[in-house]
Design a protein around this motif. Structure first.
Motif, mmCIF file in Angstrom:
data_model
loop_
_atom_site.group_PDB
_atom_site.id
_atom_site.type_symbol
_atom_site.label_atom_id
_atom_site.label_comp_id
_atom_site.label_asym_id
_atom_site.label_seq_id
_atom_site.Cartn_x
_atom_site.Cartn_y
_atom_site.Cartn_z
ATOM 1 N N UNK A 62 -10.199 11.534 -16.514
ATOM 2 C CA UNK A 62 -9.669 11.920 -15.212
ATOM 3 C C UNK A 62 -10.065 10.917 -14.138
ATOM 4 N N UNK A 63 -11.294 10.411 -14.216
ATOM 5 C CA UNK A 63 -11.733 9.407 -13.241
ATOM 6 C C UNK A 63 -10.904 8.134 -13.369
ATOM 7 N N UNK A 64 -10.619 7.720 -14.613
ATOM 8 C CA UNK A 64 -9.806 6.523 -14.840
ATOM 9 C C UNK A 64 -8.398 6.746 -14.300
ATOM 10 N N UNK A 65 -7.814 7.908 -14.599
ATOM 11 C CA UNK A 65 -6.472 8.213 -14.093
ATOM 12 C C UNK A 65 -6.444 8.267 -12.569
ATOM 13 N N UNK A 66 -7.449 8.901 -11.987
ATOM 14 C CA UNK A 66 -7.505 8.994 -10.526
ATOM 15 C C UNK A 66 -7.590 7.604 -9.905
ATOM 16 N N UNK A 67 -8.384 6.733 -10.503
ATOM 17 C CA UNK A 67 -8.521 5.375 -9.991
ATOM 18 C C UNK A 67 -7.190 4.625 -10.079
ATOM 19 N N UNK A 68 -6.483 4.774 -11.215
ATOM 20 C CA UNK A 68 -5.178 4.136 -11.375
ATOM 21 C C UNK A 68 -4.181 4.647 -10.339
ATOM 22 N N UNK A 69 -4.198 5.962 -10.117
ATOM 23 C CA UNK A 69 -3.285 6.567 -9.137
ATOM 24 C C UNK A 69 -3.571 6.023 -7.751
ATOM 25 N N UNK A 70 -4.842 5.977 -7.375
ATOM 26 C CA UNK A 70 -5.212 5.481 -6.048
ATOM 27 C C UNK A 70 -4.797 4.021 -5.891
ATOM 28 N N UNK A 71 -5.003 3.210 -6.924
ATOM 29 C CA UNK A 71 -4.594 1.804 -6.863
ATOM 30 C C UNK A 71 -3.090 1.689 -6.626
ATOM 31 N N UNK A 72 -2.304 2.490 -7.361
ATOM 32 C CA UNK A 72 -0.851 2.454 -7.193
ATOM 33 C C UNK A 72 -0.451 2.912 -5.793
ATOM 34 N N UNK A 73 -1.094 3.952 -5.306
ATOM 35 C CA UNK A 73 -0.786 4.441 -3.952
ATOM 36 C C UNK A 73 -1.108 3.393 -2.896
ATOM 37 N N UNK A 74 -2.255 2.730 -3.040
ATOM 38 C CA UNK A 74 -2.646 1.687 -2.093
ATOM 39 C C UNK A 74 -1.657 0.531 -2.161
ATOM 40 N N UNK A 75 -1.286 0.116 -3.386
ATOM 41 C CA UNK A 75 -0.304 -0.961 -3.532
ATOM 42 C C UNK A 75 1.033 -0.584 -2.915
ATOM 43 N N UNK A 76 1.468 0.646 -3.155
ATOM 44 C CA UNK A 76 2.744 1.104 -2.599
ATOM 45 C C UNK A 76 2.691 1.128 -1.074
ATOM 46 N N UNK A 77 1.593 1.651 -0.536
ATOM 47 C CA UNK A 77 1.437 1.716 0.915
ATOM 48 C C UNK A 77 1.440 0.307 1.511
ATOM 49 N N UNK A 78 0.733 -0.591 0.868
ATOM 50 C CA UNK A 78 0.661 -1.986 1.340
ATOM 51 C C UNK A 78 2.047 -2.638 1.279
ATOM 52 N N UNK A 79 2.776 -2.428 0.173
ATOM 53 C CA UNK A 79 4.125 -2.971 0.049
ATOM 54 C C UNK A 79 5.039 -2.441 1.154
ATOM 55 N N UNK A 80 4.934 -1.134 1.427
ATOM 56 C CA UNK A 80 5.766 -0.531 2.473
ATOM 57 C C UNK A 80 5.430 -1.106 3.844
ATOM 58 N N UNK A 81 4.132 -1.290 4.107
ATOM 59 C CA UNK A 81 3.721 -1.864 5.391
ATOM 60 C C UNK A 81 4.216 -3.292 5.533
ATOM 61 N N UNK A 82 4.071 -4.087 4.467
ATOM 62 C CA UNK A 82 4.520 -5.480 4.521
ATOM 63 C C UNK A 82 6.037 -5.568 4.613
ATOM 64 N N UNK A 83 6.747 -4.694 3.905
ATOM 65 C CA UNK A 83 8.206 -4.677 3.985
ATOM 66 C C UNK A 83 8.671 -4.336 5.391
ATOM 67 N N UNK A 84 8.015 -3.367 6.021
ATOM 68 C CA UNK A 84 8.366 -2.984 7.386
ATOM 69 C C UNK A 84 8.110 -4.144 8.350
ATOM 70 N N UNK A 85 6.990 -4.828 8.165
ATOM 71 C CA UNK A 85 6.667 -5.970 9.015
ATOM 72 C C UNK A 85 7.669 -7.097 8.800
ATOM 73 N N UNK A 86 8.004 -7.365 7.544
ATOM 74 C CA UNK A 86 8.980 -8.421 7.238
ATOM 75 C C UNK A 86 10.334 -8.088 7.856
ATOM 76 N N UNK A 87 10.710 -6.825 7.789
ATOM 77 C CA UNK A 87 11.987 -6.409 8.387
ATOM 78 C C UNK A 87 11.956 -6.593 9.898
ATOM 79 N N UNK A 88 10.828 -6.208 10.504
ATOM 80 C CA UNK A 88 10.663 -6.390 11.953
ATOM 81 C C UNK A 88 10.809 -7.853 12.351
ATOM 82 N N UNK A 89 10.268 -8.731 11.524
ATOM 83 C CA UNK A 89 10.290 -10.161 11.824
ATOM 84 C C UNK A 89 11.557 -10.848 11.324
ATOM 85 N N UNK A 90 12.418 -10.097 10.643
ATOM 86 C CA UNK A 90 13.660 -10.665 10.143
ATOM 87 C C UNK A 90 13.470 -11.551 8.933
ATOM 88 N N UNK A 91 12.401 -11.330 8.216
ATOM 89 C CA UNK A 91 12.115 -12.121 7.020
ATOM 90 C C UNK A 91 12.742 -11.430 5.810
#
Length: 100
Positions: A62-91
């Motif tokens: 369960x600890x391994x699964x929880x860690x994997x889930x958190x990593x994916x959530x952090x990556x997804x959140x980071x991707x969404x933030x960067x995508x939003x910033x790129x869109x704002x900047x027209x990149x």
């Protein structure tokens, strides 16, 4: 649940009282005695520390699964933030940025 016109403090106190009543068995009544026994045991077991319910192997999985889930959530959140910033900047939309 229907709003009763309570203040936030009263809502919080009501939630605490409902949890307390759940914990002491007031919300787990059933006409079927076998089902009632199951409900009572479920509440009892869920109130135990996890290390008394699960094996160390299960806890480790369960600890391994929880860690994997958190990593994916952090990556997804980071991707969404960067995508939003790129869109704002027209990149990334085929626009040329001579300033870059």
């Amino acid at each position: 649940r229907k709003k009763l016109g309570l203040t936030p403090d009263e809502e919080a106190q009501l939630a605490k009282l409902q949890t307390y009543l759940d914990d002491i068995g007031f919300s787990k009544v059933s006409r079927d005695p076998l089902y009632q026994m199951f409900i009572e045991q479920m509440y009892e077991v869920r109130s135990l520390p996890l290390n008394e319910v699960l094996t160390s192997e299960n806890l480790q999985k369960q600890e391994i699964l929880a860690k994997e889930i958190v990593k994916k959530l952090v990556n997804q959140e980071r991707d969404e933030e960067l995508s939003a910033l790129a869109e704002e900047l027209g990149i990334g939309r085929g626009e040329s940025n001579a300033d870059s």
